[in-house]
Enzyme design. Structure first.
Site, short mmCIF file in Angstrom:
data_model
loop_
_atom_site.label_atom_id
_atom_site.label_comp_id
_atom_site.label_asym_id
_atom_site.label_seq_id
_atom_site.Cartn_x
_atom_site.Cartn_y
_atom_site.Cartn_z
N ARG A 236 8.73 15.38 -57.57
CA ARG A 236 9.50 14.16 -57.38
C ARG A 236 10.67 14.17 -58.36
O ARG A 236 10.55 14.66 -59.48
CB ARG A 236 8.64 12.91 -57.61
CG ARG A 236 7.61 12.62 -56.52
CD ARG A 236 8.30 12.16 -55.24
NE ARG A 236 7.36 11.81 -54.18
CZ ARG A 236 6.91 12.65 -53.26
NH1 ARG A 236 7.29 13.91 -53.28
NH2 ARG A 236 6.08 12.24 -52.32
N GLU A 265 17.54 9.71 -53.19
CA GLU A 265 17.77 10.59 -52.04
C GLU A 265 18.22 9.78 -50.82
O GLU A 265 17.62 8.74 -50.53
CB GLU A 265 16.49 11.38 -51.72
CG GLU A 265 16.10 12.31 -52.86
CD GLU A 265 14.77 13.00 -52.65
OE1 GLU A 265 14.49 14.00 -53.34
OE2 GLU A 265 13.98 12.53 -51.79
N HIS A 287 15.37 18.51 -50.59
CA HIS A 287 14.01 18.01 -50.36
C HIS A 287 13.41 18.62 -49.09
O HIS A 287 12.89 17.91 -48.22
CB HIS A 287 13.99 16.48 -50.27
CG HIS A 287 12.64 15.89 -50.58
ND1 HIS A 287 12.49 14.68 -51.21
CD2 HIS A 287 11.38 16.35 -50.34
CE1 HIS A 287 11.20 14.41 -51.34
NE2 HIS A 287 10.51 15.41 -50.83
#
Length: 320
Positions: A236, A265, A287
């Site tokens: 994370r 994000e 990601h």
């Protein structure tokens, strides 16, 4: 009696070619590509079950949803869900586990090799004409390191951490699991946090993000690491202080960093990692470590299995 309503708030977080299996009960299915904060209550006012990946469901929202029985999180992390409120109101919450135990570790290893062997740097040199200027069959403008015989420290010993460890060992690496930060007495098989940082050639983060792990890697921790260490974060974004990481890279106090997750994000130019994406010792991905086709299909299958189990009164992958 009306059919239960299932609402998927952010379908585009899963690629369109991934098929969600049919639920084993009659229902109404409604899905939205994305859902902005000001549309959540409107879209869920009649919902009995909600599927969400990244849409935040806090008390202010949940308190306006009288029919809601279950939240099916289309991910492992559920920090976007107000768990205490759900517990108080008896709203079931289930997440998805174990779907990316191949995809994420392979991404970690890919980042590690790319950075240790400076693949991006050599690609850029070829594009910039360096090979032609050197007039040799090969050229060495960047150091190339081996992986075998080096040490990987893993922060987080869950399924992803263990799967990453297995791949690292297969490559001839020594693997160390770091004990929790601030813990003096180590569990069997763990090394004190600070010591684990100091001996690492590669550090890979796989722990959840919470109050205890926020900025678990900051300026102080980066200063304890070897000057050639590679820091890889596929966990994370908040696990690593992004400003401190960029400073350490610019000052060459650490070797390199591979980052797949960001504090916000999607990230933009206000993020220090994006703003310094041209650093030769920084490799960024959006990601996607979890995102092999096989992993995402498995995720979709588990989400629907979780909902089916809930309707049958079975606890499966339940957080609550």
């Amino acid at each position: 009696m009306s059919l239960p309503i299932v609402v998927f708030l952010d379908r585009t977080t899963v690629p369109p070619h991934i098929v969600f299996p049919h639920l084993p009960f009659d229902h109404q299915w409604i899905e939205y590509d994305t859902t902005p904060p000001d549309k959540i209550v409107e879209r869920l006012c009649s919902a009995h079950i909600v599927i969400t990946n990244k849409v935040s469901l806090n008390e202010a929202v949940l308190s306006q949803l009288p029919h809601l029985e279950m939240i099916a999180v289309c991910a492992t992390g559920y920090n976007n869900i107000d768990i205490p409120y759900c517990q108080k109101q008896g709203i079931a919450v289930a997440n998805v586990r174990g779907y990316a135990t191949q995809s994420v570790p392979e991404h970690v290893i890919a980042l590690m090799f790319a950075l240790r062997r400076n693949l991006q740097g050599y690609h850029n040199d070829i594009m910039n004409g360096e090979w032609q200027r050197e007039k040799q069959f090969c050229f060495f403008t960047h150091p190339i390191g081996d992986i075998a015989g080096s040490t990987m420290t893993i922060i987080g010993s869950g399924e992803l951490g263990q799967a990453t460890a297995a791949l690292a060992r297969a490559l001839g690496m020594t693997v160390i699991f770091a004990e929790r930060k601030g813990i003096n007495t180590c569990r069997d098989g763990y090394m004190p946090f600070e010591q684990a940082l100091m001996v690492a050639d590669v550090i890979s983060l796989h722990c959840p993000l919470n109050d205890e792990t926020y900025h678990v890697i900051g300026d102080s921790e980066l200063r304890q690491m070897k000057p050639n260490v590679i820091v890889i974060n596929t966990g994370r974004g908040g696990l690593v202080d992004e400003h401190a990481l960029v400073t350490a890279l610019k000052e060459k106090r650490i070797g390199a960093a591979g980052v797949d997750v960001f504090s916000q994000e999607p990230a933009d130019e206000s993020n220090p990692l994006i703003a310094h994406a041209d650093l030769a010792n920084l490799l960024l991905t959006p990601h996607v470590a979890w995102g092999s086709d096989s992993a995402i299909q498995k995720l979709a299958n588990i989400v629907m299995d979780n909902i089916g189990a809930f309707k049958q009164g079975v606890n499966k992958n339940r957080v609550l």
